[in-house]
Enzyme design. Structure first.
Site, mmCIF file in Angstrom:
data_model
loop_
_atom_site.group_PDB
_atom_site.id
_atom_site.type_symbol
_atom_site.label_atom_id
_atom_site.label_comp_id
_atom_site.label_asym_id
_atom_site.label_seq_id
_atom_site.Cartn_x
_atom_site.Cartn_y
_atom_site.Cartn_z
ATOM 1 N N GLU A 337 0.837 -1.204 0.000
ATOM 2 C CA GLU A 337 0.000 0.000 0.000
ATOM 3 C C GLU A 337 0.872 1.254 0.000
ATOM 4 O OE1 GLU A 337 -2.252 0.878 3.552
ATOM 5 O OE2 GLU A 337 -1.368 -0.829 4.592
ATOM 6 N N GLU A 346 5.675 7.981 -3.234
ATOM 7 C CA GLU A 346 6.223 7.307 -2.048
ATOM 8 C C GLU A 346 7.107 6.132 -2.458
ATOM 9 O OE1 GLU A 346 3.332 6.524 0.987
ATOM 10 O OE2 GLU A 346 2.503 8.550 0.880
#
Length: 538
Positions: A337, A346
């Site tokens: 995730e 990210e």
């Protein structure tokens, strides 16, 4: 006593502290924009307004470039003072060129944070699109009494379209005022009706309330590889039920498909690896042999506790960086995730490339399977002002995660680039640099303050997540948009071509974005060249 009557008597020359909840404004003399000795008059009135304690000073509406320049000259002198009430520029929304006139004054005053807008809605009742104005620093919205009609009981109400428009303004922390008709008359019933509209708005649920707390708040994007996240950060993510419901469905489909491919003999147990497991929300939703890989030693303590208390010791826990984890029994399904507000910000591509190369069995299913970044030019005066106020030149060379509220996306978003982790798309030596250029047509006259970024993701065929305005996953709030500011906003006219250029750059130690916007007659210049202002550490 006096405020309930709706006006001040001659001896009420000071707003008492007990009355500070009221939005009491001073009305500047029309001579402010009359030239001559207007400067001295403006200074005296502004100083007296500061003494009295009003919440702001409303300056007359201006017409044409000359009046705007004269008004701005006076305002610059007043706003340069260290203290004093805000100045509200009176704007009539129905007048052609109203936004351009306001924007001219705003630019001449160098985007002063104490310069605001008093917006008069169209008294004819035309519920025009207010999205552009809702991005501006509007402090007061004026509703003309003649916009109201009498209901069956004789009380003033608004027609449905006007009612909805006013309720939308109530969501923007503005004060509402009722303009009396020229013939005079009380407006207490009109005000009572507006209070009823405010009370009748639906309440946000817990998820909505949590997101509202971050409206127009600039946040630095996470550094998941360089930093260890705090427990409260994980907790915030875990409250997003729609996100984890989609992940659970994707895992269930993947498990069923892997089992179906193996046939009746089944073979060895299916291994599902959650890489970057955090505190274990995805682990709790899988019903096969699970390996939880987490590099954060603090989160690992929570995983160990849950493994004893909730999972009966059935989960294999691994303290490792997923990029370097090389197990003997490789994973059939790899779940992460690590998606960010721009999809890849990210470092999901870098992390999953490493995990798939060392820990994936042949034909391993990766969740997410694919994700794409989207971008669009955005007008966001409040966000630009806050980024500029950070006091460091890098403040406007840094992307921010932000729950955009007082902002207007100026055109439908377009795809910038994508990453795919399906087995057929994997490469032994992947290159994760990207470059794109997309042309947009401005839908109206506006000021471009930056670039808004979104993403969508295919977790597994048939299961998708999106933060795009056109396809946002209902109820999901884990990911706010990302905002790439410009050092100097660009003015565009309706129909102007606006070209947004983005680069994703990668070195041995970090990843960073570079960006610029080209308008019809100006360019922003390239921001964050070489990662000089911001980057994500590898």
């Amino acid at each position: 006593r006096v405020l309930r009557r709706g006006y001040f008597a001659p001896d009420d020359l000071v707003v008492q502290s007990s009355e500070s909840a009221y939005c009491v404004l001073g009305k500047a003399s029309p001579a402010w924009i009359g030239g001559g000795h207007a400067g001295g008059l403006a200074a005296r009135e502004y100083e007296f307004a500061s003494y009295v304690g009003v919440r702001g000073v409303v300056v007359p509406a201006t017409r044409g470039a000359d009046e705007a320049a004269e008004c701005a000259r006076l305002l610059c002198a007043l706003l340069a003072r260290e203290a004093g009430p805000p100045v509200l520029v009176r704007v009539q929304a129905a007048v052609d060129g109203a936004w351009q006139q306001w924007n001219r004054i705003r630019l001449l005053c160098d985007h002063s944070p104490r310069l605001q807008v008093l917006l008069e809605l169209d008294p004819a009742g035309d519920a025009a699109d207010m999205r552009q104005w809702q991005a501006e620093p509007v402090r007061v919205v004026v509703v003309a009494a003649q916009m109201f009609v009498a209901n069956a009981s004789g009380y003033p109400v608004l027609r449905r379209r006007q009612q909805q428009a006013v309720q939308r303004w109530m969501d923007f922390d503005v004060a509402l005022a009722v303009q009396q008709p020229d013939s005079g008359g009380a407006v207490s019933d009109h005000i009572r009706y507006l209070r009823h509209l405010a009370a009748a708005r639906p309440e946000h649920g817990p998820a909505g309330a949590a997101a509202d707390e971050y409206r127009d708040v600039l946040q630095a994007p996470l550094q998941p590889l360089a930093d260890h996240l705090a427990s409260v950060t994980y907790e915030t993510f875990e409250l997003d039920a729609p996100k984890y419901e989609h992940y659970e469905e994707a895992m269930a489909r993947a498990i069923a498909d892997v089992a179906a491919r193996r046939g009746s003999d089944g073979g060895p147990p299916i291994v599902l690896a959650v890489v970057g497991a955090g505190r274990g929300p995805l682990v709790s939703r899988a019903d096969v042999d699970v390996v939880a890989v987490e590099k954060n030693p603090n989160a690992l303590v929570e995983l160990q506790r849950k493994n004893v208390a909730l999972w009966g010791g059935a989960v294999t826990l691994v303290h490792a960086d997923m990029r370097r984890w090389a197990p003997e029994r490789r994973a059939d399904i790899l779940v992460s995730e690590l998606l960010g507000s721009f999809g890849d910000n990210e470092l999901s591509p870098e992390c999953l490339d490493g995990a798939l190369a060392r820990a994936a069995a042949p034909g391993c299913v990766c969740i997410p399977r694919r994700y794409a970044a989207y971008m669009a030019p955005v007008s966001a005066p409040a966000l630009f002002r806050r980024a500029r106020e950070l006091g460091d030149a890098r403040g406007l060379e840094t992307p921010y995660v932000v729950n955009m509220h007082a902002a207007a996306v100026l055109a439908a978003e377009k795809e910038a680039w994508s990453f795919c982790h399906a087995p057929a798309e994997r490469h032994a030596d992947p290159c994760n640099e990207r470059v794109c250029a997309a042309a947009f047509a401005a839908q109206g006259a506006s000021l471009v303050h930056g670039i808004a970024g979104f993403f969508d993701a295919e977790l597994y065929p048939g299961v998708e997540l999106s933060t795009r305005p056109q396809s946002h996953t209902e109820g999901m709030y884990s990911w706010f948009p990302i905002f790439f500011p410009l050092r100097l906003p660009l003015t565009v006219a309706a129909g102007d071509a606006v070209v947004v250029r983005m680069w994703r750059r990668v070195s041995d130690t970090r990843v960073w974005y570079e960006w610029c916007v080209d308008a019809a007659h100006a360019t922003s210049g390239i921001h964050n060249a070489g990662g000089s202002g911001s980057w994500i550490g590898l």
